[in-house]
Design a protein around this motif. Sequence first.
Motif, PDB file in Angstrom:
ATOM      1  N   TYR A  44       0.828  -1.200   0.000  1.00 39.76           N
ATOM      2  CA  TYR A  44       0.000   0.000   0.000  1.00 39.76           C
ATOM      3  C   TYR A  44       0.872   1.263   0.000  1.00 39.76           C
ATOM      4  N   LYS A  45       2.014   1.187   0.676  1.00 45.45           N
ATOM      5  CA  LYS A  45       2.938   2.324   0.689  1.00 45.45           C
ATOM      6  C   LYS A  45       3.642   2.466  -0.659  1.00 45.45           C
ATOM      7  N   LEU A 184       4.284 -11.469 -10.510  1.00 47.07           N
ATOM      8  CA  LEU A 184       4.280 -10.663 -11.732  1.00 47.07           C
ATOM      9  C   LEU A 184       3.919  -9.211 -11.441  1.00 47.07           C
ATOM     10  N   VAL A 185       3.042  -9.006 -10.452  1.00 52.83           N
ATOM     11  CA  VAL A 185       2.698  -7.644 -10.043  1.00 52.83           C
ATOM     12  C   VAL A 185       3.938  -6.920  -9.537  1.00 52.83           C
ATOM     13  N   SER A 211      -3.045  -2.258 -10.434  1.00 47.05           N
ATOM     14  CA  SER A 211      -2.337  -3.484 -10.052  1.00 47.05           C
ATOM     15  C   SER A 211      -2.586  -3.837  -8.595  1.00 47.05           C
ATOM     16  N   ILE A 212      -2.665  -2.834  -7.707  1.00 44.03           N
ATOM     17  CA  ILE A 212      -2.902  -3.133  -6.294  1.00 44.03           C
ATOM     18  C   ILE A 212      -4.325  -3.641  -6.086  1.00 44.03           C
ATOM     19  N   LYS A 213      -5.275  -3.162  -6.887  1.00 47.30           N
ATOM     20  CA  LYS A 213      -6.649  -3.658  -6.789  1.00 47.30           C
ATOM     21  C   LYS A 213      -6.726  -5.122  -7.214  1.00 47.30           C
ATOM     22  N   VAL A 214      -6.030  -5.458  -8.298  1.00 45.20           N
ATOM     23  CA  VAL A 214      -5.992  -6.854  -8.745  1.00 45.20           C
ATOM     24  C   VAL A 214      -5.280  -7.717  -7.711  1.00 45.20           C
ATOM     25  N   ALA A 215      -4.147  -7.204  -7.204  1.00 44.78           N
ATOM     26  CA  ALA A 215      -3.368  -7.953  -6.216  1.00 44.78           C
ATOM     27  C   ALA A 215      -4.175  -8.191  -4.945  1.00 44.78           C
TER      28      ALA A 215
END
Length: 238
Positions: A44-45, A184-185, A211-215
């Motif tokens: 998140y950071k 991969l993210v 990408s963070i939403k998918v992760a």
Amino acid sequence: MIISLGGTMLEFLAAYELPILRWLHIVAMVYWLGGEWGVFQTSYKVVNPALSLEERSRHMDTAYRIDIMARTGIISLLPLGLHMGYLWGVQPFGGGWLVAMWSLWVLWMAITWGAFSNRGKPLGKLLSDIEDWTRYIVIPLLIICSISSLLGYGPFLAGEGQKWFSAKMLTYGLLLILGFGLRLVMHEWRALFPILAAGPNPEVEARLDRSIKVARLIAYTYWAGILTTAFFGAVKPF
């Protein structure tokens, strides 16, 4: 004296082989689950545009330092599980096969830690690519062997009270797919940060946000799967 101590140690290991393997398996599982949680929270950071690029880069480095312990746990679970499976009589490959398996584990660990130690360098990139390719071999092999065993064709034994092992191996193989997706993210983040170093870039920030939403969705499924895999191994329900 040295021979006596060596003999005593070998006797101890032989007497407590299964409990020691079970202990190591628990430790590896803890590092896996805890490490993935640490990486997720740190991420998140990494994608927070309100922070300076320098601070975000420090958090990304922290994420990699936590992730190496999680990956060590993930990789170690496979030979530990197969070794215990042999002692439990649910998989037939012992002797020289176990020696070969642990030798491959040593090589795999060397590649993984070599990639981590040389991250950001050409050697690290090469070793990281090799590590990625190991998934293309291990994942299909685990899934095929597990499903085949559950259907009664082996190679694992799946009689009454033995199916839990194949089910555990199947969920473990599926989790490796999810873990590879998260990997991969992180690869994408490392590729995008040099672009941000050149100056603010809304398009790159949008990609990081996506990408963070998918992760996040992958991670929630990942944790549920880890708990399921641990349940199969601890409870042995079928």
